[in-house]
Every structure is written in structure tokens, then in C-alpha cells.
Write an enzyme that holds these catalytic residues in place. Structure first.
Site, short mmCIF file in Angstrom:
data_model
loop_
_atom_site.label_atom_id
_atom_site.label_comp_id
_atom_site.label_asym_id
_atom_site.label_seq_id
_atom_site.Cartn_x
_atom_site.Cartn_y
_atom_site.Cartn_z
CE1 TYR A 95 -3.13 -3.11 5.29
CE2 TYR A 95 -2.72 -1.14 4.39
CZ TYR A 95 -2.89 -2.35 4.27
OH TYR A 95 -3.19 -3.14 2.86
CB SER B 108 -0.90 -0.03 1.42
OG SER B 108 -1.41 1.22 1.40
#
Length: 246
Positions: free
Chosen positions: A158, A145
Site C-alpha cells: 500500500y 497516506s
């Protein structure tokens, strides 16, 4: 062969019951690979398997939780007992966790997130390294990501897990340069209409986003041709991603 560039190859896709994982598994199966599908949800895997078979491909399902003790070792033993080499490993499974300020991160959830997003990924590389080396031209693709490289408020947990995953993958890529034909790539899908994205951005118009099939097509193109190990691919298919890429 032009329409089936992966004919005769064995692929393993994690998190394959839905979203990008499911779309990637279908694309690889249509391209000729026999695809081993893993995820926690057996029903979802069966649906993807049926779609692959309907498209003229072949697949095997292996329902399991990558975060459970010995699950990865058992998976590797089962696959090695049936096939000699693994040609393509797609590390897609991950959890988002709660988006929250860093001081408010729950320790138990943080540990669970790192177990799946980092520890299990290293265990997959360790367990399947012998089968990858046995291939004449293996590929490892890890899904990441943008927050792994560009930290963002409330995405600390995350983002940290994806930064750690990228470091692992690039270290493995560097280790493989001189001793094997294993190539490693990192793929950042960008803004994609998935269940995880919907949890992160409730109320977002999915029509403004690219679809999992768009990411799967990009991954298929990537693994169908030679690339320099350590390659990083940003899939900028949506209008939002294209604006950010400028």
C-alpha cells in the site's frame, strides 16, 4: 456566496459511496458544486446523492469500477458530452490490500492494488486533463497516506502505491505550473474512522479517531481558496494525529 463558495462549479469525486469520498462529495455539494459521484456500489452512490439533494445540492451518479478496461474513458466521454469544463477532481478511490511482509506480498494482489491506486489514477488525469484545462481555476486533490513517505513494516504494498501516486501528482503539478490554471494538492487524511482503517486496525476504538466529515471539511477549505500547486495537507484532527505532528 460565502456559504456556497463552489456555486456553479463541477466536481468529480471517486470512491464516493462511503467514508471520506462520500463525506467530501456531500461537503462539495453543500458548497454549491454539482458533484459527479463514482464508485463500484450503485446503492451507496444513490444514498450519497439523496443526502446531497436533501441538503439543497445537486449530483449525478456514475457507478463504475475504475480498474476495468475503458471505464475511465467512457466516464470522461459521458461527462465531456454534458459539461465543457471540470473544476475539481478528487482522487479518493483506493484499495488497502493485505498487510504482510514484503517477501510475502501476493503478486496478483499487488498488481490489482497498483492498477487501482496508481494506473487508474494516471488514467483519470489523462482522461480529464482537457476538461481541467478548460476550467478557469481547476483543482486536483489526491488522497494519500503517511506510509507513502514514511515506510512501515507490513505496509509495503500500500505504501509503495501511495508513494507512486504522490510522484505522479507532483509531476503533474510541476507540468501545470506554466501552462494552465490547474492546481494540484496532496491530502493525507491522518487517522480517520473509515472501513479501510477498521480493516487495518481491527479492534481500534473509532472514538479516538477523527471522522470522514472532518477530512471533508479540510478539503473544502483547501479547494475554496487559492493555494500553491503541489501543496501538501496533513489533516491532524485526532488526538493521535496531533501527537504525531508534534
Amino acid at each position: 456566496m460565502a456559504n456556497r463558495p463552489l456555486e456553479g462549479r463541477l466536481a468529480l469525486v471517486t470512491g464516493a459511496s462511503r467514508g471520506i469520498g462520500a463525506a467530501t462529495a456531500l461537503a462539495l455539494g453543500q458548497a454549491g458544486a454539482h458533484v459527479v459521484l463514482t464508485a463500484r456500489t450503485a446503492g451507496g452512490l444513490e444514498e450519497v446523492e439523496d443526502r446531497i439533494h436533501a441538503a439543497g445540492g445537486t449530483a449525478t451518479i456514475a457507478p463504475l469500477d475504475l480498474a476495468e478496461n475503458d471505464s475511465i474513458a467512457r466516464l470522461a466521454t459521458a461527462i465531456a458530452g454534458r459539461w465543457k469544463a471540470l473544476d475539481l477532481l478528487v482522487l479518493n478511490a483506493a484499495m488497502l490490500g493485505t498487510l504482510t511482509p514484503v517477501p510475502a506480498i501476493d503478486g496478483k494482489e499487488f498488481a490489482k492494488l497498483f492498477t487501482l491506486n496508481v494506473t487508474a489514477q494516471q488514467a483519470m488525469l489523462a482522461a480529464f486533463d482537457p476538461m481541467l484545462r478548460a476550467s478557469d481555476d481547476a483543482r486536483v486533490v489526491g488522497l494519500t497516506s503517511s506510509v507513502g513517505q514514511r515506510p512501515r513494516a507490513y505496509w509495503g504494498a500500500y505504501g509503495a502505491s501511495k508513494a507512486a501516486l504522490e510522484s505522479l501528482l507532483l509531476s503533474y503539478a510541476d507540468e501545470m505550473k506554466a501552462i494552465s490554471k490547474v492546481r494540484v494538492a496532496i491530502v493525507d487524511p491522518g487517522a480517520t474512522a473509515t472501513a479501510m482503517r477498521a480493516r487495518a486496525y481491527p479492534g481500534e476504538d473509532a472514538a479516538t479517531l477523527q471522522q470522514p466529515e472532518d477530512v471533508a471539511a479540510a478539503i473544502l477549505r483547501l479547494v475554496s481558496e487559492p493555494f500553491v500547486t503541489g501543496f501538501r495537507l496533513r489533516v491532524a484532527g485526532s488526538a493521535r494525529d496531533q501527537a504525531e505532528a508534534v
